[in-house]
Design an enzyme around this catalytic site. Structure first.
Site, PDB file in Angstrom:
ATOM      1  N   ARG A  71       0.819  -1.210   0.000  1.00  0.00           N
ATOM      2  CA  ARG A  71       0.000   0.000   0.000  1.00  0.00           C
ATOM      3  C   ARG A  71       0.853   1.261   0.000  1.00  0.00           C
ATOM      4  O   ARG A  71       0.376   2.315  -0.412  1.00  0.00           O
ATOM      5  CB  ARG A  71      -0.997  -0.022   1.154  1.00  0.00           C
ATOM      6  N   GLU A 108       6.284 -10.324  13.955  1.00  0.00           N
ATOM      7  CA  GLU A 108       5.798 -10.977  15.168  1.00  0.00           C
ATOM      8  C   GLU A 108       5.588 -12.475  14.958  1.00  0.00           C
ATOM      9  O   GLU A 108       5.570 -13.247  15.906  1.00  0.00           O
ATOM     10  CB  GLU A 108       4.542 -10.310  15.725  1.00  0.00           C
TER      11      GLU A 108
END
Length: 187
Positions: A71, A108
Protein backbone atom coordinates in the site's frame (compact mmCIF):
# COMPACT_ATOMS: atom_id res chain seq x y z
CA UNK A 1 11.35 14.72 16.64
CA UNK A 2 11.63 18.32 15.52
CA UNK A 3 11.64 19.01 11.80
CA UNK A 4 11.01 21.75 9.26
CA UNK A 5 8.10 20.01 7.56
CA UNK A 6 4.98 22.06 6.94
CA UNK A 7 2.24 21.36 9.49
CA UNK A 8 -0.83 19.52 8.27
CA UNK A 9 -3.90 21.76 8.56
CA UNK A 10 -6.44 20.34 11.04
CA UNK A 11 -9.20 20.17 8.41
CA UNK A 12 -6.96 18.00 6.19
CA UNK A 13 -6.09 15.69 9.11
CA UNK A 14 -9.82 15.39 9.90
CA UNK A 15 -10.66 14.67 6.24
CA UNK A 16 -8.04 11.91 6.05
CA UNK A 17 -9.05 10.37 9.39
CA UNK A 18 -12.73 10.35 8.40
CA UNK A 19 -11.92 8.31 5.28
CA UNK A 20 -10.04 5.54 7.12
CA UNK A 21 -12.52 2.87 8.14
CA UNK A 22 -12.14 0.28 10.87
CA UNK A 23 -12.91 -3.32 9.89
CA UNK A 24 -13.21 -5.44 13.06
CA UNK A 25 -11.91 -9.00 13.15
CA UNK A 26 -10.04 -8.78 9.84
CA UNK A 27 -7.91 -10.61 8.80
CA UNK A 28 -8.38 -12.57 12.04
CA UNK A 29 -10.43 -12.27 15.21
CA UNK A 30 -9.30 -9.48 17.52
CA UNK A 31 -7.59 -7.42 14.80
CA UNK A 32 -9.07 -4.09 13.72
CA UNK A 33 -7.96 -3.55 10.12
CA UNK A 34 -7.51 0.06 8.96
CA UNK A 35 -9.09 0.22 5.49
CA UNK A 36 -7.78 3.13 3.39
CA UNK A 37 -9.74 2.29 0.24
CA UNK A 38 -12.51 4.82 1.09
CA UNK A 39 -9.80 7.51 1.22
CA UNK A 40 -8.36 6.39 -2.11
CA UNK A 41 -11.84 6.49 -3.69
CA UNK A 42 -12.39 10.09 -2.57
CA UNK A 43 -10.52 12.43 -4.96
CA UNK A 44 -10.53 15.30 -2.45
CA UNK A 45 -9.02 13.17 0.34
CA UNK A 46 -6.55 11.36 -1.94
CA UNK A 47 -5.53 14.66 -3.50
CA UNK A 48 -4.99 16.23 -0.06
CA UNK A 49 -2.90 13.23 1.01
CA UNK A 50 -0.81 13.38 -2.16
CA UNK A 51 -0.23 17.11 -1.70
CA UNK A 52 0.77 16.67 1.96
CA UNK A 53 3.28 13.95 1.07
CA UNK A 54 4.68 16.01 -1.83
CA UNK A 55 5.14 18.95 0.56
CA UNK A 56 7.13 16.68 2.88
CA UNK A 57 9.33 15.69 -0.06
CA UNK A 58 10.03 19.36 -0.77
CA UNK A 59 10.57 20.24 2.89
CA UNK A 60 13.25 17.57 3.20
CA UNK A 61 14.87 18.12 -0.19
CA UNK A 62 14.09 14.55 -1.22
CA UNK A 63 15.38 13.39 -4.61
CA UNK A 64 13.53 10.06 -4.43
CA UNK A 65 10.50 8.58 -2.70
CA UNK A 66 10.65 4.96 -1.55
CA UNK A 67 7.25 3.26 -1.35
CA UNK A 68 7.01 0.18 0.87
CA UNK A 69 5.09 -2.77 -0.57
CA UNK A 70 2.25 -2.84 -1.11
CA UNK A 71 0.00 0.00 0.00
CA UNK A 72 2.99 2.32 0.31
CA UNK A 73 3.24 2.14 -3.50
CA UNK A 74 -0.24 3.61 -3.85
CA UNK A 75 0.67 6.60 -1.70
CA UNK A 76 4.30 7.13 -2.71
CA UNK A 77 3.99 7.03 -6.50
CA UNK A 78 1.58 10.00 -6.88
CA UNK A 79 3.54 11.95 -4.23
CA UNK A 80 6.72 11.44 -6.26
CA UNK A 81 5.02 12.59 -9.45
CA UNK A 82 3.56 15.65 -7.68
CA UNK A 83 6.97 16.48 -6.15
CA UNK A 84 8.75 15.96 -9.49
CA UNK A 85 11.13 13.32 -8.14
CA UNK A 86 11.79 9.63 -8.70
CA UNK A 87 9.86 6.71 -7.21
CA UNK A 88 11.60 3.63 -5.82
CA UNK A 89 9.52 0.52 -5.11
CA UNK A 90 10.68 -1.44 -2.07
CA UNK A 91 9.44 -4.94 -2.88
CA UNK A 92 9.08 -8.26 -1.14
CA UNK A 93 12.01 -10.54 -1.95
CA UNK A 94 11.88 -12.26 -5.32
CA UNK A 95 9.59 -9.72 -7.03
CA UNK A 96 12.24 -7.62 -8.82
CA UNK A 97 14.25 -8.78 -11.85
CA UNK A 98 17.99 -8.19 -12.10
CA UNK A 99 20.51 -7.34 -9.41
CA UNK A 100 18.95 -6.44 -6.08
CA UNK A 101 19.94 -5.47 -2.57
CA UNK A 102 18.09 -7.28 0.21
CA UNK A 103 17.29 -6.66 3.88
CA UNK A 104 15.83 -9.22 6.29
CA UNK A 105 13.69 -8.30 9.28
CA UNK A 106 11.68 -9.95 12.00
CA UNK A 107 7.92 -9.95 12.21
CA UNK A 108 5.80 -10.98 15.17
CA UNK A 109 5.23 -14.33 13.40
CA UNK A 110 8.51 -14.96 11.58
CA UNK A 111 10.88 -13.19 9.20
CA UNK A 112 10.56 -11.41 5.88
CA UNK A 113 12.84 -9.83 3.29
CA UNK A 114 12.56 -6.74 1.11
CA UNK A 115 14.56 -5.68 -1.93
CA UNK A 116 15.40 -2.75 -4.18
CA UNK A 117 17.20 -2.67 -7.49
CA UNK A 118 20.91 -2.25 -6.82
CA UNK A 119 21.27 0.57 -9.36
CA UNK A 120 18.26 2.70 -8.33
CA UNK A 121 19.99 4.80 -5.67
CA UNK A 122 23.15 6.91 -5.68
CA UNK A 123 25.08 8.09 -2.62
CA UNK A 124 23.86 11.68 -3.16
CA UNK A 125 20.16 10.67 -3.16
CA UNK A 126 17.94 11.95 -0.36
CA UNK A 127 15.07 9.52 0.18
CA UNK A 128 11.72 9.95 1.91
CA UNK A 129 10.25 6.55 2.83
CA UNK A 130 6.45 6.38 2.53
CA UNK A 131 4.02 3.75 3.79
CA UNK A 132 0.35 3.62 4.68
CA UNK A 133 0.53 2.51 8.32
CA UNK A 134 3.24 2.54 10.97
CA UNK A 135 2.34 -0.40 13.22
CA UNK A 136 5.21 -2.36 14.78
CA UNK A 137 7.82 -0.57 12.63
CA UNK A 138 9.58 -3.62 11.22
CA UNK A 139 9.04 -2.98 7.52
CA UNK A 140 9.89 0.72 7.73
CA UNK A 141 12.98 -0.03 9.80
CA UNK A 142 14.18 -2.59 7.24
CA UNK A 143 13.43 -0.18 4.39
CA UNK A 144 15.43 2.59 6.04
CA UNK A 145 18.37 0.24 6.69
CA UNK A 146 18.25 -1.04 3.09
CA UNK A 147 18.26 2.48 1.63
CA UNK A 148 21.05 3.62 3.96
CA UNK A 149 23.15 0.60 2.92
CA UNK A 150 23.43 2.13 -0.56
CA UNK A 151 25.01 5.30 0.82
CA UNK A 152 21.84 7.30 0.11
CA UNK A 153 20.43 9.42 2.94
CA UNK A 154 17.05 8.62 4.50
CA UNK A 155 15.61 12.10 5.15
CA UNK A 156 12.50 10.82 6.91
CA UNK A 157 9.61 8.41 7.01
CA UNK A 158 6.05 9.52 6.26
CA UNK A 159 2.96 7.45 6.96
CA UNK A 160 -0.72 8.12 6.53
CA UNK A 161 -1.59 6.49 9.87
CA UNK A 162 0.42 5.64 12.97
CA UNK A 163 -0.95 3.06 15.41
CA UNK A 164 0.81 4.46 18.46
CA UNK A 165 -0.22 1.67 20.82
CA UNK A 166 1.97 -0.75 18.83
CA UNK A 167 5.09 1.35 19.54
CA UNK A 168 6.53 1.14 16.03
CA UNK A 169 8.03 4.61 16.34
CA UNK A 170 10.30 3.42 19.17
CA UNK A 171 11.55 0.57 17.00
CA UNK A 172 12.01 2.75 13.91
CA UNK A 173 13.70 5.84 15.35
CA UNK A 174 17.14 4.24 15.97
CA UNK A 175 17.36 3.24 12.28
CA UNK A 176 16.76 6.82 11.11
CA UNK A 177 19.86 8.49 12.54
CA UNK A 178 17.82 11.52 13.65
CA UNK A 179 15.60 11.78 10.57
CA UNK A 180 11.95 12.52 11.45
CA UNK A 181 8.87 10.33 11.34
CA UNK A 182 5.76 12.06 10.03
CA UNK A 183 2.36 10.54 10.81
CA UNK A 184 -0.46 12.46 9.14
CA UNK A 185 -3.08 10.73 11.32
CA UNK A 186 -2.58 8.91 14.63
CA UNK A 187 -4.72 6.29 16.36
Amino acid sequence: MENDAPPLPPHVRELLAARIHDVPDYPQPGVVFKDITPLLADPEAFGALTEALAELCAAHGATKVAGLEARGFILAAPAAVRAGIGFLPVRKAGKLPGATLRESYELEYGTAEIEIHAEDLEPDDRVLVIDDVLATGGTAEAGARLIASTGAEVVGVAVLLELGFLRGRARLEPALDGAPIHALVTA
